[in-house]
Design an enzyme around this catalytic site. Structure first.
Site, mmCIF file in Angstrom:
data_model
loop_
_atom_site.group_PDB
_atom_site.id
_atom_site.type_symbol
_atom_site.label_atom_id
_atom_site.label_comp_id
_atom_site.label_asym_id
_atom_site.label_seq_id
_atom_site.Cartn_x
_atom_site.Cartn_y
_atom_site.Cartn_z
ATOM 1 N N GLY A 69 0.783 -1.232 0.000
ATOM 2 C CA GLY A 69 0.000 0.000 0.000
ATOM 3 C C GLY A 69 0.814 1.281 0.000
ATOM 4 C CD GLN A 70 4.979 2.096 2.311
ATOM 5 O OE1 GLN A 70 4.659 1.565 3.355
ATOM 6 N NE2 GLN A 70 5.270 3.393 2.220
ATOM 7 C CE LYS A 71 0.750 10.114 -1.508
ATOM 8 N NZ LYS A 71 0.765 11.141 -0.498
ATOM 9 C CG HIS B 225 6.334 7.524 4.184
ATOM 10 N ND1 HIS B 225 5.959 6.546 3.307
ATOM 11 C CD2 HIS B 225 5.990 7.068 5.408
ATOM 12 C CE1 HIS B 225 5.397 5.545 3.969
ATOM 13 N NE2 HIS B 225 5.403 5.841 5.248
#
Lengths: 184, 317
Positions: A69-71, B225
């Site tokens: 599900g990582q961007k 991130h």
């Protein structure tokens, strides 16, 4: 689901169902998959690509695809859409900060033509956490009641404890079964 | 294979250019035809997306460069679609009213259609108002020392169940989360030049948009991130990941507390103390076998155990 697909499926001796499991990163997709399959869930790493498991359930052979599900890999989700009978959307019910993001991604998916026939099961996961939102709160936050295009259901669950996972699978298999294998 | 991909890119570029030209030319299309032209363009973009999807499976999956190029193409398609929808609202006035299709009852398990959930008076269209009180949080602070022990527990909480922590918009702060409150997931966003000490937690550490920080933490999963220039002392029982990060340096968590106390915290968080994957970082922007340029392990000389010590002793005094 076109008539041809129905006939094709019906001809197969074995009843096969293809489920696609998606959701934001850290929702618990892999944990759900491994828990259903009775595997160890303590050392699950974030999914870099995808996992696939084949399970027997209620006389159906289920192929469950669990895609990371990582961007940066969400743009590859579309590569897994083809021939999907059911979509399992997993939500981290305690991750209030990204619910808006979660809603956006889900509603974008539902516009996808290749998923138009798929049943949708929303797992409100991580109910074991004290800060988890209830299934009704998730239902509202994701505007599930606006969905007119798909058969859907939401279920509160915990991949950690295993609560409600099978109930969810029962629903989606039942829903798909009643659509596709009607002619049996 | 190289020929096929080159050929694909050439056709792709031609079609993309033609779509872009048509987009620019939309202004000159008579008003009555605008909708049709836009619809036609949307269809062409869809078709283009479809070819990309088809080709991706033919191309060698681990050829990172090609993947990135295609990704860039996908992004440009998306921006084209966005321009389109903006144009649509600009050029075609909204319909005055329309008939809504009748709502079909959804198949809910938890609340069957016969007993619809009580509707709140708040419009569904507005973003849901969800209380954030269950989070223990620090936000919008600068040049401060932040100790979790100074926060009050959420109302009615006896402090025995694990709670999530949110750290947002902090600048030049020192954050100490080591206390007797069990913690679940740690959500970290937009921290600049901060130092954080996190005890073993039963959830994940999720980090976005940070810069120039030192993070000391132990968790089941670590997901970082869009961050850069970070020193990370980590105990993680699964492979940590980074995405859109640069200049990330990793080291083991270290003995930040007396052994007995630390063991107890590890046990409470259900973390295996002898299972540390801090050095098995996976980079979502680097699919090749070779070492990613975005992270590295710290040299022994770079590891500074005194950072944690300095922060932790502060509250024992």
């Amino acid at each position: 689901m076109g008539l041809l697909t129905i006939l094709k499926k019906n001809r197969q001796k074995e009843k096969e169902i293809r489920l696609l499991m998606l959701g934001l990163d850290n929702a618990g997709k892999t944990t759900i998959l491994k828990r259903i399959n009775g595997e160890d869930i303590d050392t699950i790493s974030p999914t870099l690509g995808f996992n696939i498991k084949t399970l027997e359930h209620k006389g159906f052979k289920m192929n469950i695809w669990d895609v990371g599900g990582q961007k940066s890999i969400r743009s590859y989700w579309r590569n897994y859409f083809e021939q999907t009978d059911g979509l399992v959307w997993v939500v981290d019910s305690a991750d209030r900060l990204r619910l808006e993001d979660c809603k956006k991604e889900l509603h974008e998916l539902l516009l996808e033509e290749r998923l138009s026939g798929a049943s949708l099961l929303v797992f409100a996961n991580k109910q074991d956490l004290p800060g988890a939102l209830s299934d009704d709160q998730i239902r509202e936050a994701l505007s599930l009641d606006d969905i007119q295009t798909h058969h859907w259901a939401i279920l509160a669950c915990s991949a950690k404890s295993g609560a409600n996972l099978l109930k969810g699978m029962d629903w989606i298999v039942g829903d798909i079964g009643s659509r596709i294998y009607l002619l049996d | 294979m190289a020929d096929a991909s080159r050929e694909f890119r050439a056709t792709f570029d031609v079609e993309k250019q033609s779509i872009e030209d048509a987009l620019v030319g939309l202004d000159k299309v008579p008003k009555s035809n605008v909708q049709a032209s836009i619809d036609n363009l949307v269809q062409r973009i869809h078709a283009l997306e479809k070819t990309v999807t088809e080709k991706i499976s033919i191309l060698p999956p681990y050829d990172a460069r090609m993947c990135m190029e295609v990704q860039i193409k996908l992004l440009s398609i998306k921006s084209m679609a966005e321009t389109l929808s903006q144009l649509r609202t600009k050029l075609v006035p909204k319909a005055k009213f329309s008939f809504k299709s009748r709502k079909t009852p959804a198949t809910g398990i938890s609340s069957p259609p016969t007993t619809p959930a009580p509707k709140s008076t708040v419009s569904h269209k507005s973003s849901p108002t969800i209380d954030q009180t269950h989070f223990m949080k620090f936000e919008d602070r600068a040049d401060d020392y932040l100790f979790i022990g100074s926060l009050s527990l959420p109302l009615g909480d006896d402090g025995t169940t694990a709670k999530d922590v949110a750290l947002t918009n902090l600048q030049n702060c020192t954050v100490n989360l080591v206390h007797d409150i069990p913690l679940g997931a740690i959500h970290i966003r937009n921290l600049k030049q901060c130092t954080l000490v996190i005890p073993p937690v039963s959830g994940s550490i999720l980090l976005h948009d940070c810069e120039g920080c030192t993070l000391i933490g132990a968790c089941h999963q670590s997901r970082m991130h869009t961050s850069s220039n970070m020193d990370i002392y980590l105990h993680v029982t699964s492979e940590p990941i980074i995405e859109d990060c640069t200049d990330m340096r990793f080291a083991p968590y270290g003995q930040i507390l007396p052994a007995e106390q630390l063991d107890r915290l590890f046990e409470a968080a259900q973390l295996n103390p002898s299972n540390n994957y801090f050095d098995k970082v996976k980079d979502f922007n680097w699919l090749k076998q070779q070492q990613s340029p975005n992270w590295r392990l710290m040299d022994a000389s770079e590891i500074k155990p005194e950072i944690a010590q300095r922060i932790l002793t502060r509250d024992r005094v």
